[in-house]
Design a protein around this motif. Structure first.
Motif, PDB file in Angstrom:
ATOM      1  N   THR A   1      11.248   2.687 -13.298  1.00 59.27           N
ATOM      2  CA  THR A   1      11.392   3.004 -11.872  1.00 59.27           C
ATOM      3  C   THR A   1      11.304   1.770 -10.973  1.00 59.27           C
ATOM      4  O   THR A   1      11.332   1.900  -9.750  1.00 59.27           O
ATOM      5  N   SER A   2      11.190   0.593 -11.562  1.00 59.54           N
ATOM      6  CA  SER A   2      10.999  -0.614 -10.754  1.00 59.54           C
ATOM      7  C   SER A   2      12.129  -0.881  -9.755  1.00 59.54           C
ATOM      8  O   SER A   2      11.845  -1.361  -8.645  1.00 59.54           O
ATOM      9  N   PRO A   3      13.417  -0.596 -10.065  1.00 57.47           N
ATOM     10  CA  PRO A   3      14.437  -0.842  -9.032  1.00 57.47           C
ATOM     11  C   PRO A   3      14.174  -0.064  -7.747  1.00 57.47           C
ATOM     12  O   PRO A   3      14.255  -0.612  -6.650  1.00 57.47           O
ATOM     13  N   GLY A   4      13.859   1.233  -7.877  1.00 58.06           N
ATOM     14  CA  GLY A   4      13.580   2.032  -6.689  1.00 58.06           C
ATOM     15  C   GLY A   4      12.320   1.585  -5.979  1.00 58.06           C
ATOM     16  O   GLY A   4      12.259   1.564  -4.746  1.00 58.06           O
ATOM     17  N   MET A   5      11.287   1.228  -6.759  1.00 53.60           N
ATOM     18  CA  MET A   5      10.034   0.779  -6.147  1.00 53.60           C
ATOM     19  C   MET A   5      10.229  -0.543  -5.395  1.00 53.60           C
ATOM     20  O   MET A   5       9.706  -0.731  -4.298  1.00 53.60           O
ATOM     21  N   VAL A   6      10.993  -1.453  -5.992  1.00 48.72           N
ATOM     22  CA  VAL A   6      11.256  -2.733  -5.330  1.00 48.72           C
ATOM     23  C   VAL A   6      12.075  -2.519  -4.057  1.00 48.72           C
ATOM     24  O   VAL A   6      11.808  -3.124  -3.013  1.00 48.72           O
ATOM     25  N   ALA A   7      13.071  -1.633  -4.141  1.00 46.85           N
ATOM     26  CA  ALA A   7      13.879  -1.350  -2.954  1.00 46.85           C
ATOM     27  C   ALA A   7      13.012  -0.758  -1.847  1.00 46.85           C
ATOM     28  O   ALA A   7      13.150  -1.120  -0.675  1.00 46.85           O
ATOM     29  N   GLY A   8      12.115   0.170  -2.198  1.00 49.68           N
ATOM     30  CA  GLY A   8      11.222   0.745  -1.202  1.00 49.68           C
ATOM     31  C   GLY A   8      10.307  -0.287  -0.595  1.00 49.68           C
ATOM     32  O   GLY A   8      10.076  -0.299   0.623  1.00 49.68           O
ATOM     33  N   PHE A   9       9.764  -1.189  -1.422  1.00 48.87           N
ATOM     34  CA  PHE A   9       8.884  -2.238  -0.918  1.00 48.87           C
ATOM     35  C   PHE A   9       9.625  -3.131   0.075  1.00 48.87           C
ATOM     36  O   PHE A   9       9.103  -3.456   1.148  1.00 48.87           O
ATOM     37  N   ILE A  10      10.844  -3.522  -0.261  1.00 50.07           N
ATOM     38  CA  ILE A  10      11.607  -4.412   0.615  1.00 50.07           C
ATOM     39  C   ILE A  10      11.933  -3.715   1.930  1.00 50.07           C
ATOM     40  O   ILE A  10      11.811  -4.303   3.017  1.00 50.07           O
ATOM     41  N   TYR A  11      12.330  -2.453   1.853  1.00 52.08           N
ATOM     42  CA  TYR A  11      12.688  -1.742   3.078  1.00 52.08           C
ATOM     43  C   TYR A  11      11.479  -1.597   3.999  1.00 52.08           C
ATOM     44  O   TYR A  11      11.570  -1.857   5.211  1.00 52.08           O
ATOM     45  N   VAL A  12      10.345  -1.178   3.451  1.00 53.81           N
ATOM     46  CA  VAL A  12       9.142  -1.025   4.273  1.00 53.81           C
ATOM     47  C   VAL A  12       8.705  -2.376   4.835  1.00 53.81           C
ATOM     48  O   VAL A  12       8.232  -2.470   5.977  1.00 53.81           O
ATOM     49  N   LEU A  13       8.862  -3.432   4.055  1.00 55.88           N
ATOM     50  CA  LEU A  13       8.512  -4.771   4.533  1.00 55.88           C
ATOM     51  C   LEU A  13       9.353  -5.151   5.748  1.00 55.88           C
ATOM     52  O   LEU A  13       8.832  -5.678   6.743  1.00 55.88           O
TER      53      LEU A  13
ATOM     54  N   GLY B   1       0.809  -1.215   0.000  1.00 55.54           N
ATOM     55  CA  GLY B   1       0.000   0.000   0.000  1.00 55.54           C
ATOM     56  C   GLY B   1       0.839   1.261   0.000  1.00 55.54           C
ATOM     57  O   GLY B   1       0.534   2.228  -0.716  1.00 55.54           O
ATOM     58  N   VAL B   2       1.911   1.265   0.781  1.00 50.05           N
ATOM     59  CA  VAL B   2       2.782   2.442   0.844  1.00 50.05           C
ATOM     60  C   VAL B   2       3.393   2.745  -0.518  1.00 50.05           C
ATOM     61  O   VAL B   2       3.416   3.899  -0.969  1.00 50.05           O
ATOM     62  N   MET B   3       3.869   1.720  -1.216  1.00 51.97           N
ATOM     63  CA  MET B   3       4.527   1.967  -2.493  1.00 51.97           C
ATOM     64  C   MET B   3       3.522   2.383  -3.581  1.00 51.97           C
ATOM     65  O   MET B   3       3.851   3.203  -4.444  1.00 51.97           O
ATOM     66  N   VAL B   4       2.302   1.852  -3.547  1.00 51.87           N
ATOM     67  CA  VAL B   4       1.290   2.290  -4.521  1.00 51.87           C
ATOM     68  C   VAL B   4       0.933   3.755  -4.286  1.00 51.87           C
ATOM     69  O   VAL B   4       0.913   4.572  -5.216  1.00 51.87           O
ATOM     70  N   ILE B   5       0.645   4.102  -3.032  1.00 53.30           N
ATOM     71  CA  ILE B   5       0.316   5.494  -2.717  1.00 53.30           C
ATOM     72  C   ILE B   5       1.492   6.413  -3.025  1.00 53.30           C
ATOM     73  O   ILE B   5       1.324   7.507  -3.585  1.00 53.30           O
TER      74      ILE B   5
ATOM     75  N   TYR C   1      11.906   6.711  -1.763  1.00 55.58           N
ATOM     76  CA  TYR C   1      12.304   5.826  -2.856  1.00 55.58           C
ATOM     77  C   TYR C   1      11.588   6.204  -4.153  1.00 55.58           C
ATOM     78  O   TYR C   1      12.198   6.274  -5.222  1.00 55.58           O
ATOM     79  N   ALA C   2      10.260   6.430  -4.083  1.00 56.51           N
ATOM     80  CA  ALA C   2       9.491   6.701  -5.286  1.00 56.51           C
ATOM     81  C   ALA C   2       9.881   8.040  -5.905  1.00 56.51           C
ATOM     82  O   ALA C   2      10.033   8.146  -7.131  1.00 56.51           O
TER      83      ALA C   2
END
Length: 581
Positions: A502-514, A392-396, A467-468
């Motif tokens: 932008t997928s590398p940054g989005m994936v990195a953000g998802f992993i960090y928030v996870l 949810g964080v990365m989509v928003i 990240y985004a």
């Protein structure tokens, strides 16, 4: 035929005026709907808790504007001591973490000190281990009664000098836990500082210590100030270490005082809200000063875009001492806490290592835990809120970042500031504010997992935005404009051009928030209900009940799960080009 007999021509009526059509209602475009909906979500997630927190702090039952909550909060018995304890704990932890992190960063970047991989591991692993586990590990090591260090010194010298249940113990544990943050700050500063001034000082005959103290340290002074303020804010808002190590010794800080007030019945929401506002104000000032210090670092003339590599100073005979310090630091910060946690998890009841203790070791705790529905439910709950929160964080964040970076709509700067504002809100204050919202709003969310998920969306939104936004700014808008010119719609352009780039940054953000969501306790401790515990809450409850072996076993499993997440991050990072650091 006479004129009278001629047939009369029928009068032709004038043409009727065309009916006036009402202007057709234009449906908003999908892009407008998505942007407006996301903006409303951000305003609601961040704005509603702030509004209710301020309402509780500045009103009183049956009155309008009132400062009665502040008066009651500040007149609590021992509040002066609590404030003093908070300052001592925060300043002491920040100073210790800053010194350790800076020394390690200098050895790793500017010297030929050995064991570089150990330095990296020392900076990475403490970030993985949550505070809710790090504090019990040091209890096993440095408790006055059962601590391993005291058992050793008692056998050798007849003295038991260590006591983790003290202000010094709290500062020590928190300082070690935040030192990796200072290491990351100072590593970047030492790498980016132009070494020409140091070389000029050496050419002029200055010695090693003179260059270090009169040139190197002043060059990175803005980074030191920024890192110190960030560590101060981190220590100011932390809850786990003061609660686990301070409360048993009757040492309270503001966060533990807020928790105790929240546990009393009836709850004085106005007094608790007042403490939350005071903590929020101090944290905001710290972050503001840190940002100003960081800005001066970016503007410093010593940090440039030149391609240079800082010269590593040879340590000579001091190299072996630097190596010994790195090994000792790694052992104290990483090996001993994890080893004692694993050792305690294999015992039915904790006891000092010895022949009898080793004979009692088994995997019974793990068998019991893995067969306990409460533990399994806690891990399932944690996975749900951590994965759901990260997604949810990365989509928003993706939509909000596009709104801020790619449009010229007025008010986008305000939305950007609002999305980043939870960064300055301590987790315990956020949990208090969200609980106040859903105690007053008629939605069936309170005492469910959904309220914890909402807390995670709000608390970790700034990390997703970082990240985004960075990923969005790294992509030239010309690529999207070319797609529009070729006839592609907004959705197609986002799906086929912007998201892949932008997928590398989005994936990195998802992993960090996870990862940070899996270990979160501060914003959860005031929101959970029986049956909706997360793993961190379960560790807290077991510790409160005195189940130290169960705490150790659950902690080991939690660290293993987090290591799996980090391993997946490294695997995905290698394929997607994610910069994990």
């Amino acid at each position: 035929m006479t004129l009278i007999d001629a047939p009369r021509e029928q009068a032709v009526p004038p043409p009727a005026a065309p009916a006036r059509r009402l202007p057709a209602l234009r449906m908003p475009r999908p892009r407008t709907l998505v942007l407006a909906g996301t903006a409303l979500i951000v305003v609601y997630l961040v704005g509603a808790p702030l509004v209710y927190l301020l309402r509780d702090a500045f009103t009183d039952d049956g009155e309008g504007f009132s400062l009665a909550g502040f008066r009651r909060a500040l007149s609590e018995a021992g509040m002066g001591t609590t404030v003093a304890n908070t300052l001592v704990f925060s300043v002491g932890s920040a100073a210790l973490g800053l010194v350790l992190g800076t020394v390690l960063a200098y050895l790793a970047v500017r010297t030929d000190a050995p064991f570089g991989r150990l330095v990296q591991a020392s900076s990475m692993i403490p970030l993985i281990v949550p505070s809710i586990l790090y504090a019990p590990a040091w209890m096993f090591l440095a408790s006055h009664d059962i601590g391993l260090f005291n058992e050793v010194t008692d056998a050798l010298f007849g003295a038991r000098p260590f006591d983790v249940y003290s202000m010094g113990g709290m500062v020590w544990v928190q300082g070690l836990h935040v030192a990796p943050i200072a290491f990351l700050f100072m590593t970047s500063a030492f790498r980016n500082s132009d070494p020409s001034l140091e070389e000029a000082a050496r050419t002029s005959g200055a010695g090693r210590w003179s260059v270090l103290l009169r040139v190197t340290v002043p060059l990175v002074k803005p980074a030191l100030a920024s890192a110190g303020l960030i560590l101060f804010v981190q220590s100011l808002e932390v809850f786990e270490v003061p609660a686990l190590l301070g409360l048993p010794a009757d040492i309270t800080v503001v966060t533990s005082q807020m928790y105790q007030l929240f546990q009393t019945y009836p709850i004085d929401f106005h007094a608790v809200g007042a403490l939350g506002v005071l903590l929020l104000v101090v944290a905001s000032l710290g972050v503001l000063l840190a940002n100003r210090a960081g800005g001066s670092l970016k503007q410093s003339a010593t940090v440039s875009g030149k391609a240079f590599r800082p010269r590593r100073a040879p340590l000579g005979r001091g190299r072996r001492w630097a190596g010994a310090f790195i090994i000792l630091y790694f052992a104290v910060v990483v090996v001993l806490p994890l080893a004692i946690m694993l050792y305690a998890s294999l015992l039915p009841f904790y006891e000092t290592p010895g022949a009898h203790a080793f004979s009692q070791m088994s995997f019974d705790n793990y068998t019991s835990i893995l067969g306990d529905p409460t533990v399994i439910n806690a891990f399932q709950n944690t996975v749900f809120v951590a994965v759901g929160g990260a997604l949810g964080v990365m989509v928003i964040s993706a939509v909000t970042s596009w709104f801020v970076v790619r449009t010229t709509i007025r008010g986008r700067g305000l939305l950007d500031a609002l999305a980043f504002s939870p960064m300055i809100m301590p987790g315990l204050v956020l949990g208090l504010a969200i609980s106040s919202v859903y105690l007053n709003v008629r939605l069936p969310i309170y005492a469910t997992l959904w309220i914890i998920l909402i807390a995670y969306l709000t608390r970790f939104l700034p990390y997703g935005m970082r990240y985004a936004s960075a990923s969005m700014r790294s992509i030239s808008p010309e690529l999207e404009e070319s797609a529009y010119v070729s006839g592609a719609g907004w959705g197609t352009t986002i799906r086929r051009i912007l998201l892949p780039l932008t997928s590398p940054g989005m994936v990195a953000g998802f992993i960090y928030v996870l990862i940070v969501g899996f270990r979160e306790l501060q914003s959860t401790i005031l929101l959970y209900s029986p049956g909706n515990e997360t793993v961190s809450v379960l560790v807290w409850e077991e510790y409160q009940d005195g189940g130290l072996s169960s705490v150790a076993a659950i902690g080991v499993l939690m660290v293993l799960v987090l290591c799996v997440f980090v391993g997946l991050a490294m695997l995905i990072g290698g394929r997607k080009g994610v910069r994990l650091q």
